[in-house]
Design a protein around this motif. Structure first.
Motif, PDB file in Angstrom:
ATOM      1  N   LEU A 166      -5.779  -2.742   3.527  1.00 44.47           N
ATOM      2  CA  LEU A 166      -6.364  -2.124   2.334  1.00 44.47           C
ATOM      3  C   LEU A 166      -7.611  -1.296   2.620  1.00 44.47           C
ATOM      4  O   LEU A 166      -8.078  -0.567   1.748  1.00 44.47           O
ATOM      5  N   ALA A 196       0.880  -1.165   0.000  1.00 39.59           N
ATOM      6  CA  ALA A 196       0.000   0.000   0.000  1.00 39.59           C
ATOM      7  C   ALA A 196       0.920   1.218   0.000  1.00 39.59           C
ATOM      8  O   ALA A 196       1.988   1.208   0.624  1.00 39.59           O
ATOM      9  N   LEU A 233      -7.610   0.995  -5.463  1.00 40.86           N
ATOM     10  CA  LEU A 233      -7.122  -0.367  -5.265  1.00 40.86           C
ATOM     11  C   LEU A 233      -6.881  -1.010  -6.623  1.00 40.86           C
ATOM     12  O   LEU A 233      -7.760  -0.994  -7.489  1.00 40.86           O
ATOM     13  N   CYS A 281      -8.328   2.708   1.544  1.00 34.16           N
ATOM     14  CA  CYS A 281      -7.570   3.131   0.356  1.00 34.16           C
ATOM     15  C   CYS A 281      -8.463   3.955  -0.561  1.00 34.16           C
ATOM     16  O   CYS A 281      -9.662   3.680  -0.681  1.00 34.16           O
ATOM     17  N   GLY A 339      -3.736   0.894  -2.742  1.00 37.30           N
ATOM     18  CA  GLY A 339      -3.424  -0.489  -2.398  1.00 37.30           C
ATOM     19  C   GLY A 339      -3.263  -1.315  -3.659  1.00 37.30           C
ATOM     20  O   GLY A 339      -3.958  -1.088  -4.648  1.00 37.30           O
TER      21      GLY A 339
END
Length: 169
Positions: A152, A127, A158, A155, A136
């Motif tokens: 995560l 991350a 992603l 975030c 992430g």
């Protein structure tokens, strides 16, 4: 924070993460020529990169990293397990061994590695934080864990890699 995938799949993986003047290459599974071509699509040169982060020792993630890092004198961050399991990694001029549970600073990017279940020795994913934004990345994992979900959560973006597995279907 900006990011771009250079490619994801069994023939090679690489992703660029950028915060201000810091640009990290996450994995380098392509050969030098292919990596250069993919970077050029983003108007990037090897000299624009701060370093390379490696997730694990499988060829589609580390295949071009050693030669690329040596040619362009880039530091490489990787876990001790990945380092000891990839013979070429031991020839790198600037190796930065990391703890898969401890965040570290790479110039303007805070990098948080986290362990994942995968058929490699000490694999991690990452991350990234700019202070105000968080990205992430989750590729090559056998499944989710509460630790992965905690890292995560929160975030802003992603990146997920999902592979076709007819047995799982």
């Amino acid at each position: 924070m900006r990011f771009a995938s250079l490619g994801s799949g069994s023939r090679g993986n690489a992703l660029v993460v950028e915060v201000k003047r810091t640009r990290l290459l996450l994995d380098c599974g392509f050969g030098i020529r292919e990596t250069l071509a993919r970077l050029s699509r983003l108007d990037l040169l090897p000299e624009d990169l701060t370093g390379i982060l490696i997730t694990h020792e499988h060829g589609d993630h580390i295949g071009g990293a050693v030669k690329f890092a040596r040619r362009y004198e880039l530091p490489v961050w990787l876990t001790h397990g990945t380092f000891t399991n990839h013979a070429l990694a031991q020839t790198l001029p600037d190796i930065r061994l990391i703890d898969g549970h401890s965040a570290f600073q790479a110039d303007e990017i805070e990098v948080q590695p986290f362990p994942v279940p995968h058929d490699a020795r000490e694999p991690v994913q990452y991350a990234f934080s700019s202070g105000s934004r968080r990205l992430g990345v989750l590729t090559d994992t056998g499944g989710s864990t509460p630790h992965i979900e905690a890292i995560l959560s929160g975030c802003d973006a992603l990146v997920l890699e999902c592979n076709h597995d007819s047995d799982m279907l």
